[in-house]
Scaffold this motif. Structure first.
Motif, PDB file in Angstrom:
ATOM      1  N   TYR A 188       0.827  -1.207   0.000  1.00 28.99           N
ATOM      2  CA  TYR A 188       0.000   0.000   0.000  1.00 28.99           C
ATOM      3  C   TYR A 188       0.863   1.261   0.000  1.00 28.99           C
ATOM      4  CZ  TYR A 188      -3.797   3.120   1.791  1.00 28.99           C
ATOM      5  OH  TYR A 188      -4.724   4.114   1.972  1.00 28.99           O
ATOM      6  N   PHE A 189       1.953   1.227   0.793  1.00 29.50           N
ATOM      7  CA  PHE A 189       2.789   2.431   0.945  1.00 29.50           C
ATOM      8  C   PHE A 189       3.254   3.066  -0.366  1.00 29.50           C
ATOM      9  CE2 PHE A 189       3.532   1.081   5.455  1.00 29.50           C
ATOM     10  CZ  PHE A 189       3.137   2.265   6.058  1.00 29.50           C
ATOM     11  N   PRO A 190       3.722   2.261  -1.345  1.00 28.55           N
ATOM     12  CA  PRO A 190       4.232   2.916  -2.554  1.00 28.55           C
ATOM     13  C   PRO A 190       3.266   3.929  -3.153  1.00 28.55           C
ATOM     14  CG  PRO A 190       4.709   0.564  -2.631  1.00 28.55           C
ATOM     15  CD  PRO A 190       3.881   0.785  -1.398  1.00 28.55           C
ATOM     16  N   SER A 191       1.958   3.640  -3.049  1.00 28.56           N
ATOM     17  CA  SER A 191       0.973   4.551  -3.649  1.00 28.56           C
ATOM     18  C   SER A 191       1.100   5.973  -3.122  1.00 28.56           C
ATOM     19  CB  SER A 191      -0.452   4.042  -3.398  1.00 28.56           C
ATOM     20  OG  SER A 191      -0.661   2.822  -4.064  1.00 28.56           O
ATOM     21  N   TYR A 192       1.473   6.094  -1.848  1.00 32.31           N
ATOM     22  CA  TYR A 192       1.607   7.441  -1.277  1.00 32.31           C
ATOM     23  C   TYR A 192       2.630   8.276  -2.056  1.00 32.31           C
ATOM     24  CZ  TYR A 192      -0.886   6.201   3.099  1.00 32.31           C
ATOM     25  OH  TYR A 192      -1.811   5.831   4.033  1.00 32.31           O
ATOM     26  N   ALA A 193       3.783   7.667  -2.347  1.00 36.01           N
ATOM     27  CA  ALA A 193       4.815   8.445  -3.051  1.00 36.01           C
ATOM     28  C   ALA A 193       4.542   8.494  -4.546  1.00 36.01           C
ATOM     29  CB  ALA A 193       6.199   7.864  -2.776  1.00 36.01           C
ATOM     30  N   LEU A 194       3.885   7.425  -5.061  1.00 38.19           N
ATOM     31  CA  LEU A 194       3.504   7.485  -6.478  1.00 38.19           C
ATOM     32  C   LEU A 194       2.561   8.668  -6.713  1.00 38.19           C
ATOM     33  CD1 LEU A 194       3.040   3.688  -7.297  1.00 38.19           C
ATOM     34  CD2 LEU A 194       4.796   5.233  -8.224  1.00 38.19           C
ATOM     35  N   GLY A 195       1.737   8.971  -5.715  1.00 39.48           N
ATOM     36  CA  GLY A 195       0.870  10.142  -5.825  1.00 39.48           C
ATOM     37  C   GLY A 195       1.670  11.399  -6.138  1.00 39.48           C
ATOM     38  N   ASN A 196       2.799  11.564  -5.464  1.00 34.81           N
ATOM     39  CA  ASN A 196       3.662  12.715  -5.733  1.00 34.81           C
ATOM     40  C   ASN A 196       4.232  12.675  -7.146  1.00 34.81           C
ATOM     41  OD1 ASN A 196       3.397  13.912  -3.217  1.00 34.81           O
ATOM     42  ND2 ASN A 196       5.100  12.747  -2.336  1.00 34.81           N
ATOM     43  N   VAL A 197       4.688  11.478  -7.525  1.00 30.16           N
ATOM     44  CA  VAL A 197       5.261  11.313  -8.862  1.00 30.16           C
ATOM     45  C   VAL A 197       4.200  11.624  -9.922  1.00 30.16           C
ATOM     46  CG1 VAL A 197       6.171   9.599 -10.491  1.00 30.16           C
ATOM     47  CG2 VAL A 197       6.993   9.644  -8.101  1.00 30.16           C
ATOM     48  N   TYR A 198       3.000  11.096  -9.716  1.00 32.06           N
ATOM     49  CA  TYR A 198       1.909  11.371 -10.661  1.00 32.06           C
ATOM     50  C   TYR A 198       1.635  12.870 -10.730  1.00 32.06           C
ATOM     51  CZ  TYR A 198       0.776   6.320 -10.217  1.00 32.06           C
ATOM     52  OH  TYR A 198       0.800   4.950 -10.198  1.00 32.06           O
ATOM     53  N   ASP A 199       1.706  13.521  -9.572  1.00 31.57           N
ATOM     54  CA  ASP A 199       1.471  14.966  -9.540  1.00 31.57           C
ATOM     55  C   ASP A 199       2.460  15.707 -10.444  1.00 31.57           C
ATOM     56  OD1 ASP A 199      -0.789  15.465  -8.065  1.00 31.57           O
ATOM     57  OD2 ASP A 199       0.254  15.486  -6.141  1.00 31.57           O
ATOM     58  N   GLY A 200       3.708  15.233 -10.444  1.00 31.12           N
ATOM     59  CA  GLY A 200       4.696  15.851 -11.331  1.00 31.12           C
ATOM     60  C   GLY A 200       4.263  15.735 -12.790  1.00 31.12           C
ATOM     61  N   MET A 201       3.661  14.587 -13.109  1.00 29.77           N
ATOM     62  CA  MET A 201       3.219  14.360 -14.487  1.00 29.77           C
ATOM     63  C   MET A 201       2.042  15.274 -14.849  1.00 29.77           C
ATOM     64  SD  MET A 201       5.375  12.002 -15.302  1.00 29.77           S
ATOM     65  CE  MET A 201       4.768  11.514 -16.943  1.00 29.77           C
ATOM     66  N   TRP A 202       1.051  15.330 -13.941  1.00 32.31           N
ATOM     67  CA  TRP A 202      -0.092  16.221 -14.209  1.00 32.31           C
ATOM     68  C   TRP A 202       0.394  17.655 -14.410  1.00 32.31           C
ATOM     69  CZ3 TRP A 202      -2.970  12.546 -15.288  1.00 32.31           C
ATOM     70  CH2 TRP A 202      -3.411  11.541 -14.406  1.00 32.31           C
ATOM     71  N   LEU A 203       1.310  18.048 -13.518  1.00 33.81           N
ATOM     72  CA  LEU A 203       1.785  19.420 -13.529  1.00 33.81           C
ATOM     73  C   LEU A 203       2.407  19.783 -14.875  1.00 33.81           C
ATOM     74  CD1 LEU A 203       2.064  21.826 -11.588  1.00 33.81           C
ATOM     75  CD2 LEU A 203       4.380  21.028 -11.087  1.00 33.81           C
TER      76      LEU A 203
END
Lengths: 504, 504
Positions: free
Chosen positions: B419-434
């Motif tokens: 489950y934990f990886p999703s927390y940091a993937l959220g940040n990584v995904y945010d970089g992509m959206w941005l």
């Protein structure tokens, strides 16, 4: 596990899904965001469908058959559990799913139409939908009549709310009740014009009202604040009580100029809550671990509201406290004036605003109309006129339009026929309880002046709450009080109380 | 109705019972009286059992088989719906009911033991129960590995939370992420000692904080107040978001000396709520009408919290408003000092209190440990030491005891592995959206200074929320942004932002 134990285990799921529905419905009436209403009705419909599917399952049917083979060796509790599950199973399986679905949809339509018609004060808008709802309800009752072994459509409907009661038994009790209430109403009305009540409308901030509601709940032993609390109080439009055993909630409507209305609603709902809360814990999740009937439920709420809460003795104790909590709101009003004001009897057009004396007359009117309607003596189209005539005859009030008349309550729109009698039976039952309480604890009322509220609540717990559904309502009263329900004790209580307060 | 339509109709019940569970669970975490906890857990357990029974029913299985025959002629949405139901059906039916029951019981025991062990700071109390929970979780993953076609136990676990992700893909992204974050953390830490933050702890009455929470929700377009509102905000211990489409709620924890913590929690949960709230209405009750993954969900909450809410541009707009709402609480603190304080980077021991930069390092540590654990490179008994070593290496902090170390989070006790990886993937995904938002709306950030928050929320709705589960998370990003998820955009954003705020 034998068949009986397996059956109870299966039945637990039915109770648990019901208690989950309570939570979901409570939320609908309190905190749900406005947009959620459609989604929520889908949740409630699904949970009902699942509950119905569970109770009518083959598994329950087979376990019932098997368990009933050993019925001779069972205890009273076990026999009663089996009886209650059998009754529910037979009734639910007898109803065609299509009819259940149609009725459910029609109720939703007719409630919606009722709201519009009431707003427009136009009976003709409501009549056709009421017609359909009644037709489907009669169709349902015809099927259940065979299963229940009842003798008429209306008896069948009554049986849904007050097991074992019939229109004849009710008519006999209500006729006695009416005979006593009409003259008492007149006597009270004669003196009421002298009583000023305008001070009851003094404004009190909602935050203080909330504190008073909590304080009243605590006073009657309904815990909503401790670390072990099983209750809570929330604001809503129409006060109600819901929940099961360890999570029983009441809701109240707060208006700045209606402190006293809120207080008696708190005591009323608190009375309902005590019943659910104080059920025998050994019977949790069993059929016997639930309220005996709507009438018995109403007897608990009205006992706490009226016999306890509006008694001069309780006010002796609570009035100074109320003044303290409201920063001396009524310091210029003496106690006996206050007691008169909260016990004022005034014939009115609206049932839910009625006082302790006239309330039952409102209910008797509805009972007599339902009896005539389902007995074929009155047509649906004649309801408004019949209604207005009875209000004139029993209460001496003139109904100006059908919104304050025949369309004031939601029950008929909602498909609840045979429900009204329970409201007044609650009063009659209260007379019965009171008779026994006065024997068991002759000083109970006097002790209220010292704030000793808990002993009488304990009596109710031991003699009513704990019995759950072990008996049908009238049998419960006979078991506890030693007599069948009759109107006289309630009438004597009213006569004495009102003579003493108003001095006639 | 053809088989596909019948299947969707059946599936609706599964979604509806899930949404009812949300309400019941929300109540558990907000208003439930303390005594209700046991009764409530029975409700939740029953609803889960019913949901499981529904998804694994023969009816669903048969309709699936039948509908799949026509798959060639279906639209993308229809194919995806079929795929998602098939996946859920196959996975749920593959798990023996006994294992599901055992795991559920063991989780309850290990969470309870974790609480006690954490209070005592004693890992040895927790270790045996963690062992059992992990064993059962591995047993479950072994079964699902066949069904999912995943290549390792850990991949199977990750797949439960982030469909299509693998430990290799995550390791590659995280290794890049770590390489950027460690030096940036150092750089930020060097300047942070000069920044005073004590003013953030100034006391603000809860009532005012509630107004600010509502104001922030309104600012981002999450309606909790109008007559058409589909949201609401309530107090709780640990903030969370729950609900479905037209009834999506957030909860917050209010403390008088933690206004700013509450504000960013409001924006974080508000970001989650917007996602659930703004899903494509045509897909309600369909499998595609739900969140793509935990990581995508987290990208929405963290975008609103950090990229939007902690940006100097948003603060330009909101800081004067905040001062107005708090009666000039920070009138002596200039805007840039406030911006520095709410963006301060300080390596710490507790993940949930971590800043925007170090947060991902906390998560990477857990990912690396899980990867080693399920890869057989680390024993359960070695977890505390491995944990402490990594905290020293990545964050330069010394862990004083296992309660602030390996036992700080509930996830492992609760059986959430992968489950934990999703927390940091959220940040990584945010970089992509941005990256894409900056192309589509180059001035979006500048416009925040004028209070123009809605346009970027609309972008998220159109490009993320509306897609629901039409794609697996990485595919969604590729579809919208045109590239596979990688760490660089997020790192560049951080580098620029922190250089600009702190001037290095």
């Amino acid at each position: 596990m034998n068949a009986y134990e397996k059956l109870l285990k299966e039945y637990q799921d039915i109770v648990v899904i019901g208690s989950a529905q309570s939570v979901v419905h409570w939320d609908l009436e309190t905190y749900m965001p406005p947009k959620g209403v459609k989604q929520r009705s889908e949740q409630l419909a699904l949970l009902s469908r699942l509950e119905h599917r569970m109770i009518t399952s083959d598994k329950i049917g087979k376990l019932l058959d098997e368990a009933e083979k050993d019925i001779e060796d069972m205890s009273q509790e076990q026999k009663r559990n089996l009886h209650l599950i059998r009754r529910e199973y037979d009734e639910e399986t007898a109803l065609p799913e299509e009819l259940v679905g149609d009725l459910s949809k029609q109720k939703a339509i007719s409630v919606d139409t009722w709201k519009k018609a009431k707003a427009k004060k136009d009976w003709s808008v409501f009549e056709p939908e009421l017609n359909k709802t009644i037709d489907l309800s009669v169709e349902k009752a015809e099927i259940l009549m065979d299963i229940k072994g009842t003798e008429s459509i209306y008896d069948t409907m009554i049986d849904d709310f007050e097991k074992g009661m019939t229109k004849e038994k009710i008519a006999s009790v209500f006729s006695e009740l009416r005979k006593g209430l009409v003259p008492l109403t007149q006597k009270c009305a004669d003196v009421s014009s002298d009583v000023k009540t305008d001070f009851l409308k003094r404004e009190v901030p909602i935050e203080i009202q909330k504190k008073i509601a909590t304080d009243l709940a605590t006073t009657i032993g309904y815990d909503t604040t401790s670390d072990e609390a099983a209750g809570r109080i929330d604001p809503t439009e129409h006060p109600f009580t819901t929940g099961y055993y360890d999570d029983v909630r009441i809701t109240l409507n707060y208006k700045e100029n209606n402190l006293v209305g809120m207080m008696y609603a708190a005591l009323h709902e608190g009375g309902h809550a005590l019943y659910e809360r104080n059920m025998n814990p050994d019977w949790k999740y069993q059929p016997i671990g639930q309220a005996a009937s709507f009438g018995i439920h109403e007897s608990q709420s009205r006992f706490i509201e009226n016999m306890l809460g509006r008694s001069p003795e309780f006010l002796d104790y609570y009035y100074p406290r109320l003044n303290e909590l409201t920063d001396d709101l009524f310091s210029d009003i003496d106690k006996s004036r206050f007691a008169k004001a909260v016990n004022l009897v005034e014939p009115s057009k609206i049932r839910i605003e009625a006082d302790e004396v006239t309330y039952s007359l409102h209910v008797i009117i509805r009972f007599e109309i339902e009896k005539a309607l389902f007995g074929g003596e009155v047509e649906i189209s004649e309801l408004p006129q019949v209604w207005n005539d009875k209000y004139d005859e029993y209460l001496g009030v003139e109904v100006a339009n059908d919104s304050e008349g025949v369309m004031q309550d939601t029950h008929w729109a909602s498909g609840y026929y045979g429900y009204f009698p329970s409201y007044a039976l609650g009063n009659v039952y209260d007379g019965m309880w009171l008779q026994k309480i006065n024997k068991d604890m002759p000083k109970w009322q006097k002790n209220l002046t010292e704030g000793e509220v808990v002993p009488v609540v304990n009596w109710l717990t031991e003699n009513v709450h704990h019995y759950g559904s072990l008996y049908d309502p009238a049998d419960l009263i006979e078991e506890v009080v030693g007599e069948k329900p009759k109107a006289k004790p309630f009438l004597s209580y009213l006569d004495e109380k009102y003579a003493s307060i108003f001095g006639f």
